[in-house]
Design an enzyme around this catalytic site. Structure first.
Site, PDB file in Angstrom:
ATOM      1  N   CYS A   1      45.085  31.092  43.229  1.00  0.00           N
ATOM      2  CA  CYS A   1      43.903  30.367  43.694  1.00  0.00           C
ATOM      3  C   CYS A   1      44.406  29.305  44.650  1.00  0.00           C
ATOM      4  O   CYS A   1      44.992  28.312  44.214  1.00  0.00           O
ATOM      5  CB  CYS A   1      43.139  29.739  42.527  1.00  0.00           C
ATOM      6  SG  CYS A   1      41.820  28.630  43.060  1.00  0.00           S
TER       7      CYS A   1
ATOM      8  N   CYS B   1      42.157  25.742  44.410  1.00  0.00           N
ATOM      9  CA  CYS B   1      42.280  24.847  43.247  1.00  0.00           C
ATOM     10  C   CYS B   1      43.224  25.514  42.262  1.00  0.00           C
ATOM     11  O   CYS B   1      44.427  25.531  42.510  1.00  0.00           O
ATOM     12  CB  CYS B   1      40.920  24.477  42.655  1.00  0.00           C
ATOM     13  SG  CYS B   1      39.699  25.784  42.492  1.00  0.00           S
ATOM     14  N   SER B   2      42.713  26.125  41.224  1.00  0.00           N
ATOM     15  CA  SER B   2      43.612  26.829  40.314  1.00  0.00           C
ATOM     16  C   SER B   2      42.797  27.679  39.348  1.00  0.00           C
ATOM     17  O   SER B   2      43.067  27.696  38.159  1.00  0.00           O
ATOM     18  CB  SER B   2      44.476  25.847  39.539  1.00  0.00           C
ATOM     19  OG  SER B   2      43.628  24.887  38.945  1.00  0.00           O
ATOM     20  N   CYS B   3      41.804  28.394  39.886  1.00  0.00           N
ATOM     21  CA  CYS B   3      40.960  29.264  39.057  1.00  0.00           C
ATOM     22  C   CYS B   3      41.832  30.253  38.299  1.00  0.00           C
ATOM     23  O   CYS B   3      42.744  30.861  38.867  1.00  0.00           O
ATOM     24  CB  CYS B   3      39.981  30.029  39.938  1.00  0.00           C
ATOM     25  SG  CYS B   3      38.828  28.936  40.794  1.00  0.00           S
TER      26      CYS B   3
END
Lengths: 197, 102, 97
Positions: free
Chosen positions: A99, A102-104
């Site tokens: 991701c 962000c950091s899905c």
């Protein structure tokens, strides 16, 4: 390694919890309960899903059609979670999930993302030089296999369905699940049979 | 599938050639967008529609958020960076309002 | 040219030169108590329709650049959640002072 939170932010958290509690919005009991639910999510559930998909055609079909339903069927708590998409590796295609924005991550299923998944280096590099990043993991993808980097940008969370390695014929679901790591479900590693290569 | 539908059919079918809008809302004030910079203006191919979801650009500001069709769109990787290996690809979830026929 | 578009937002970091030579540290540690608590609060507030994931993201994206890259992951979440709750009038800035 990640640095510990600063004293300022530790204090901010206490003040936020106090202010939200005063409004009746958050209680310590709710926090404890949510944490316990999140702590139960685990790559082991994802591993069992993959192992079952390798051995049960009906479950494989469900997994590919409706990842959330397949995760629920495997015991994951998916209520309120985003959609779960499954990316099937083939002899000609390897998937790698990142991701960049962000950091899905499929938290509801696999639990807290590891530090490296959230790191600026992984978020930045995986999408541009996936073969170099994989090589640093010791994961070699053949030159004639497409690497498909999946940038998780919106309403799905993605899990990789790795290929079943040779040498696992006749294995039980439990034994198959034991070789499927969290890294394989993200696509940075491949399931390995001990003693091979 | 629990992916909700907004009643309107997806405009693009699997295999459709599309171009991501070369648009930069970042230059026009506060915004929240889920279309990475590196695909703006680029040609891609629709892999499949993924369902309709409330527009994150509205959700981010607690505005009413009409559902928009979401797609998996595939891009060749090397042209993006002038780097990488021919045949490698990047697949990104992109909302319909960011896509144009190509 | 895509590389380093001047219009790129600071969190939009796919492929940027800044991290090209940074190895991916294989940090496997689970979040500490702080991170788990922040995550739990985020889930509770989302469940109660007090905020969406996109509001959380917007709040993170508006953290000034130096702090964005210096703060820890769940510190960025905390900053965003706290700012959002003040912005929405749920709590007051003084509550956090």
């Amino acid at each position: 390694m990640a640095a510990p939170p600063s004293g300022v932010n530790l204090a901010l958290l206490d003040k936020l919890v106090a202010a939200l509690s005063a409004k009746g919005l958050v209680t310590e009991a709710e926090i404890t309960e949510r944490q316990a639910i999140t702590d139960r999510a685990s790559p082991e559930i994802g591993a069992r899903m993959v192992a079952r998909a390798w051995t049960d055609p009906d479950y494989y079909a469900l997994l590919m059609r409706d990842g959330k339903a397949a995760a629920e069927a495997a015991g994951a708590s998916m209520a309120g979670a985003p959609e779960l998409g499954v990316l099937e590796n083939t002899p000609s295609q390897h998937h790698l999930v990142v991701c960049t924005l962000c950091s899905c991550y499929p938290r509801a299923l696999l639990g807290y993302p590891p530090g490296w998944y959230k790191s600026f280096a992984y978020r930045s590099r995986a999408v541009r030089e996936p073969r170099a990043v994989l090589a640093e993991w010791g994961t070699q993808i053949p030159d004639d296999m497409e690497i498909r980097v999946v940038d998780s940008t919106a309403d799905y969370r993605w899990m990789v369905l790795p290929m079943r390695p040779a040498g696992t014929e006749g294995w039980s679901v439990e034994k198959l699940a034991s070789i499927i790591t969290r890294d394989a479900l993200v696509g940075v590693a491949l399931p390995r049979v001990a003693g091979s290569d | 599938m629990s992916a909700a539908h907004d009643g309107s059919a997806p405009r693009f079918a699997p295999g459709a050639q599309v171009r991501v809008k070369d648009d930069w809302p970042e230059t026009r004030g506060p915004c929240h967008i889920r279309t990475p910079y590196y695909v703006r203006g680029r040609l891609g191919q629709v892999v499949r529609p993924l369902g309709a979801f409330p527009n994150p650009e509205d959700l981010a500001f607690a505005r009413a958020a009409p559902r928009r069709q979401l797609y998996h769109v595939l891009f060749d990787q090397p042209p993006i960076w002038n780097d990488g290996k021919a045949g490698d690809t990047v697949m990104v979830e992109i909302f319909e309002h960011w896509l144009e026929e190509a | 040219m895509t590389e380093e578009s001047p219009n790129r937002a600071l969190h939009d970091i796919g492929g940027i030169a800044r991290f090209r030579c940074t190895p991916v540290e294989h940090d496997e540690a689970p979040p500490d108590a702080f991170g788990k608590k922040v995550d739990a609060i985020r889930q509770i507030l989302a469940q109660k329709k007090m905020m969406t994931v996109d509001e959380l993201r917007r709040g993170i994206e508006s953290i000034p650049q130096d702090e964005y890259f210096a703060l820890g992951y769940y510190e960025r979440w905390l900053r965003s959640i706290a700012a959002l709750m003040v912005e929405k009038g749920v709590i007051r800035q003084e509550d956090l002072a």
